[in-house]
Design an enzyme around this catalytic site. Structure first.
Site, PDB file in Angstrom:
ATOM      1  N   LYS A 191       9.779   0.526 -10.130  1.00  0.00           N
ATOM      2  CA  LYS A 191      10.386   0.903  -8.851  1.00  0.00           C
ATOM      3  C   LYS A 191      10.538  -0.354  -8.005  1.00  0.00           C
ATOM      4  CE  LYS A 191       9.452   1.568  -4.522  1.00  0.00           C
ATOM      5  NZ  LYS A 191      10.706   1.225  -3.942  1.00  0.00           N
ATOM      6  N   GLU A 266      -1.140  -7.596  -5.528  1.00  0.00           N
ATOM      7  CA  GLU A 266      -0.830  -8.946  -5.018  1.00  0.00           C
ATOM      8  C   GLU A 266      -0.295  -8.739  -3.615  1.00  0.00           C
ATOM      9  OE1 GLU A 266      -1.389 -11.776  -6.410  1.00  0.00           O
ATOM     10  OE2 GLU A 266      -1.885 -11.084  -8.417  1.00  0.00           O
ATOM     11  N   CYS A 300       5.210 -14.969   0.140  1.00  0.00           N
ATOM     12  CA  CYS A 300       3.782 -14.692   0.324  1.00  0.00           C
ATOM     13  C   CYS A 300       3.008 -15.997   0.426  1.00  0.00           C
ATOM     14  CB  CYS A 300       3.257 -13.838  -0.809  1.00  0.00           C
ATOM     15  SG  CYS A 300       3.727 -14.471  -2.412  1.00  0.00           S
ATOM     16  N   GLU A 398       0.162 -11.944   9.310  1.00  0.00           N
ATOM     17  CA  GLU A 398       1.300 -12.396   8.499  1.00  0.00           C
ATOM     18  C   GLU A 398       2.605 -12.069   9.246  1.00  0.00           C
ATOM     19  OE1 GLU A 398       2.164 -10.370   4.745  1.00  0.00           O
ATOM     20  OE2 GLU A 398       2.495 -12.322   3.829  1.00  0.00           O
TER      21      GLU A 398
HETATM   22  P1  NAP Z   1       6.001  -3.562   1.196  1.00  0.00           P
HETATM   23  O1  NAP Z   1       6.647  -2.980   2.375  1.00  0.00           O
HETATM   24  O2  NAP Z   1       4.545  -3.369   1.024  1.00  0.00           O
HETATM   25  O3  NAP Z   1       6.786  -2.960  -0.072  1.00  0.00           O
HETATM   26  C1  NAP Z   1       6.525  -3.364  -1.393  1.00  0.00           C
HETATM   27  C2  NAP Z   1       6.987  -2.285  -2.345  1.00  0.00           C
HETATM   28  O4  NAP Z   1       6.217  -1.100  -2.120  1.00  0.00           O
HETATM   29  C3  NAP Z   1       8.444  -1.870  -2.186  1.00  0.00           C
HETATM   30  O5  NAP Z   1       8.978  -1.515  -3.436  1.00  0.00           O
HETATM   31  C4  NAP Z   1       8.318  -0.647  -1.298  1.00  0.00           C
HETATM   32  O6  NAP Z   1       9.386   0.256  -1.403  1.00  0.00           O
HETATM   33  C5  NAP Z   1       7.065  -0.021  -1.847  1.00  0.00           C
HETATM   34  N1  NAP Z   1       6.385   0.880  -0.912  1.00  0.00           N
HETATM   35  C6  NAP Z   1       6.494   0.916   0.437  1.00  0.00           C
HETATM   36  N2  NAP Z   1       5.697   1.887   0.928  1.00  0.00           N
HETATM   37  C7  NAP Z   1       5.084   2.449  -0.136  1.00  0.00           C
HETATM   38  C8  NAP Z   1       4.144   3.514  -0.274  1.00  0.00           C
HETATM   39  N3  NAP Z   1       3.660   4.156   0.778  1.00  0.00           N
HETATM   40  N4  NAP Z   1       3.718   3.826  -1.511  1.00  0.00           N
HETATM   41  C9  NAP Z   1       4.171   3.169  -2.586  1.00  0.00           C
HETATM   42  N5  NAP Z   1       5.072   2.175  -2.525  1.00  0.00           N
HETATM   43  C10 NAP Z   1       5.510   1.805  -1.312  1.00  0.00           C
HETATM   44  O7  NAP Z   1       6.253  -5.124   1.095  1.00  0.00           O
HETATM   45  P2  NAP Z   1       7.643  -5.903   1.237  1.00  0.00           P
HETATM   46  O8  NAP Z   1       8.055  -5.867   2.661  1.00  0.00           O
HETATM   47  O9  NAP Z   1       8.598  -5.429   0.220  1.00  0.00           O
HETATM   48  O10 NAP Z   1       7.209  -7.383   0.831  1.00  0.00           O
HETATM   49  C11 NAP Z   1       6.600  -8.261   1.699  1.00  0.00           C
HETATM   50  C12 NAP Z   1       5.098  -8.300   1.497  1.00  0.00           C
HETATM   51  O11 NAP Z   1       4.816  -8.589   0.130  1.00  0.00           O
HETATM   52  C13 NAP Z   1       4.414  -9.403   2.281  1.00  0.00           C
HETATM   53  O12 NAP Z   1       3.217  -8.909   2.815  1.00  0.00           O
HETATM   54  C14 NAP Z   1       4.133 -10.465   1.216  1.00  0.00           C
HETATM   55  O13 NAP Z   1       3.073 -11.334   1.514  1.00  0.00           O
HETATM   56  C15 NAP Z   1       3.851  -9.629   0.045  1.00  0.00           C
HETATM   57  N6  NAP Z   1       4.054 -10.390  -1.182  1.00  0.00           N
HETATM   58  C16 NAP Z   1       2.944 -10.771  -1.893  1.00  0.00           C
HETATM   59  C17 NAP Z   1       3.076 -11.527  -3.035  1.00  0.00           C
HETATM   60  C18 NAP Z   1       1.869 -11.936  -3.835  1.00  0.00           C
HETATM   61  O14 NAP Z   1       2.020 -12.217  -5.007  1.00  0.00           O
HETATM   62  N7  NAP Z   1       0.682 -11.991  -3.263  1.00  0.00           N
HETATM   63  C19 NAP Z   1       4.354 -11.901  -3.473  1.00  0.00           C
HETATM   64  C20 NAP Z   1       5.463 -11.502  -2.717  1.00  0.00           C
HETATM   65  C21 NAP Z   1       5.293 -10.734  -1.586  1.00  0.00           C
HETATM   66  P3  NAP Z   1      10.675   0.168  -0.412  1.00  0.00           P
HETATM   67  O15 NAP Z   1      11.438  -1.000  -0.862  1.00  0.00           O
HETATM   68  O16 NAP Z   1      11.394   1.436  -0.645  1.00  0.00           O
HETATM   69  O17 NAP Z   1      10.127   0.027   0.953  1.00  0.00           O
END
Ligand code: NAP
Ligand code: MG
Length: 508
Positions: A191, A266, A300, A398
């Site tokens: 997904k 992650e 990230c 963040e």
């Molecule tokens: P996010 O809002 O947490 O979303 C990540 C994924 O989870 C998306 O596919 C999202 O779907 C899905 N999602 C959202 N709410 C959910 C729920 N309640 N249950 C299950 N899945 C859910 O993060 P983002 O805005 O896409 O990415 C930015 C974040 O990722 C930042 O905090 C960044 O630091 C972190 N990140 C971490 C790493 C690492 O390796 N440590 C690497 C890259 C990014 P939708 O797209 O439909 O919202």
């Protein structure tokens, strides 16, 4: 038989006309059962629609999990070297299509072309690195405490894996999960983030074309609540691998707990670069600018804190302001653009709110507002805030945008203390010419990654990737450590003595 998506069509503007894309379930491209869709928009110009994608729900997840479950036995029994050959071929196809996919990625998420090329390259690297793992997947042999008995441990696949990915590395991050999951013999339901659905589709198409059998990879589009949660809750999904925010990661972890589902997380970062007085300042300035404003700060591993020793604070500040003011914002497919837009309007508004907080907590040196001159999209001027300390929100939370803060300190001890005074622990950097100080930093910085004389971003696929503290739950992606996520150990004992031998008991 599998079907492929139709080829994109050119429009007069050089962009492709919007297309309708589908889920991939059991080798068939199909719309959501509900018939609902969502749009994929260009963040540099939200009037540019790349395509519509299925807004799926639990019914589609159910079908995808069933397909993955059905495909599992044949895939796990396919020899791993053969799985590796398919993955190798996928890497070769990606190399041929790198430019097309990079251009599509810039259009769907905004980062500049050089960076989207890098994103595809990371998927290529992951394919080539992991393909060789098909001929390794090493276990261990070890002596038995008894005679005529053989002991070994083997890596076994886990089953159906649910993969949930963010938008900031639209092909690289899905590849970090998909490719190791596949080499180990698992089947998957992916997904991807709703902001960047096309790049993950390209990766899946290529893997299919390379020979991954139907049902082994299933792709289901839709929101976190309608697709993510049913995937996490499904009893036949044995593992969830999630990359995203801490907030969502915590809820994913909680949902997995009642069924003891394996989960790798992650999560967020708040990464610091330490600049000591003996540093090569030209190098440090380049590293900070690339680390803080590459991908418009939406990595990230982005440099969101610059911890600077007092003796060079003023000089570093002035040099950074000059360099930042020379950055060119705009559409990442145009020549000479350094920084693209942020991913969507709500991200832009959240970042602008943090900038307002930062203006009160410290002094704004440059940037600090939306840039409407750069285009109709979600552009924010690269922003630098001065005189921030660990008590400030700007230093703790963040932001995930083109914003970084200068934090003056007296010496290395204070620098390390400030760097560690945070809930996250992903990446860190130190700029110094003193080898003793560099090694102290390598030892004492609480982070999964530390760079010496290099920016906080720049991970390579054959080293472990992940963070300590609230950045995750202890797993490491990439490298051979990814196999620890996607396999379970089995201990095997073969007794060839032809008599009952009792471990621990027959001990004299
Ligand atoms: P996010 O809002 O947490 O979303 C990540 C994924 O989870 C998306 O596919 C999202 O779907 C899905 N999602 C959202 N709410 C959910 C729920 N309640 N249950 C299950 N899945 C859910 O993060 P983002 O805005 O896409 O990415 C930015 C974040 O990722 C930042 O905090 C960044 O630091 C972190 N990140 C971490 C790493 C690492 O390796 N440590 C690497 C890259 C990014 P939708 O797209 O439909 O919202
Ligand atoms: Mg988009």
């Amino acid at each position: 038989m599998t079907t492929t998506q139709t080829a994109p069509k050119e429009t007069g503007t050089g962009n492709m006309a919007p297309q309708t894309f589908n889920n991939l379930i059991n080798g068939q491209w199909k719309p959501a059962k509900s018939g609902k869709t969502f749009q994929n928009l260009n963040p540099a110009d939200p009037s540019d629609c790349i395509g519509t994608f299925p807004a799926s729900d639990a019914q589609d997840v159910q079908e995808a999990v069933e397909a993955a479950k059905k495909a599992y036995d044949a895939w796990r029994l396919t020899p791993a070297p053969r799985r590796g050959e398919i993955i190798f071929k996928a890497g070769q196809i990606l190399m041929e299509r790198k430019e097309q996919y990079a251009r599509e990625m810039t259009r769907e998420m905004g980062k500049v072309l050089a960076e989207t090329r890098g994103d595809i390259q990371e998927a290529i690297d992951m394919c080539f690195y992991t393909a060789g793992e098909g001929r390794r997947l090493f276990g261990h042999t070890t002596p038995s405490e008894l005679q005529n008995k053989f002991c070994m441990s083997l890596r076994m696949p886990i089953g159906v894996c649910g993969l949930i990915t963010p938008w900031n590395f639209p092909m690289a991050i899905p590849s970090w999960k998909l490719i190791p999951a596949l080499i180990a013999g698992n089947t998957v339901v992916l997904k991807p983030a709703s902001d960047t659905p096309l790049s993950s589709l390209r990766l899946v198409e290529v893997l299919q074309e390379a020979g991954v059998p139907e049902g082994v990879i299933n792709l289901v589009y839709g929101s976190g609540s309608t697709v993510g949660n049913p995937l996490i809750d499904h009893p036949d999904v044995r593992l969830i691998s999630f990359t995203g925010s801490c907030e969502v990661g915590r809820s994913v972890n909680e949902r997995c707990a009642p069924n003891f589902k394996r989960v790798s997380l992650e999560l967020g970062g708040k990464n610091a670069a330490i600049i000591l007085e003996d540093a090569n300042l030209d190098l440090a300035v380049e590293g900070i600018v690339w680390g803080a404003f590459g991908t418009a700060g939406q990595r990230c591993t982005a440099t969101s804190r610059v911890i600077v020793q007092k003796g060079i604070h003023a000089e570093l500040r002035d040099r950074l302001v000059k360099r930042i003011n020379g950055l060119k914002l705009g559409y990442g497919l145009e020549k000479g653009i350094d920084v693209g837009p942020v991913v969507n309007e709500s991200a832009m508004n959240k970042i602008l709110e943090y900038i307002e907080i930062g203006k009160k907590e410290g002094q704004l040196l440059t940037g600090g507002e939306r840039d409407t001159a750069a285009g109709a999209g979600w552009f924010i001027k690269p922003t630098l805030i001065d005189n921030i300390n660990t008590k400030h929100r700007i230093a703790q939370e963040e932001i995930f945008g083109p914003v970084t803060a200068l934090m003056p300190v007296a010496d290395l001890d204070e620098a390390i203390h400030v760097a560690n005074d945070i809930e996250f622990g992903l990446s860190t950097a130190i700029y110094t010419k003193d080898v003793n100080k560099a090694f102290r930093a390598l030892r004492d910085l609480e982070a999964g990654i530390t760079y010496v004389n290099a920016p906080t971003i720049g991970a390579e696929v054959h080293l472990p990737f992940g963070g300590v503290k609230n950045t995750g739950n202890g797993h490491r992606e990439a490298a051979e450590t990814a196999l620890d996520i996607f396999t379970e150990w089995k201990a095997c004992y073969v007794d060839y003595s032809d008599r009952l031998q009792r471990a621990q008991i027959d001990h004299n």
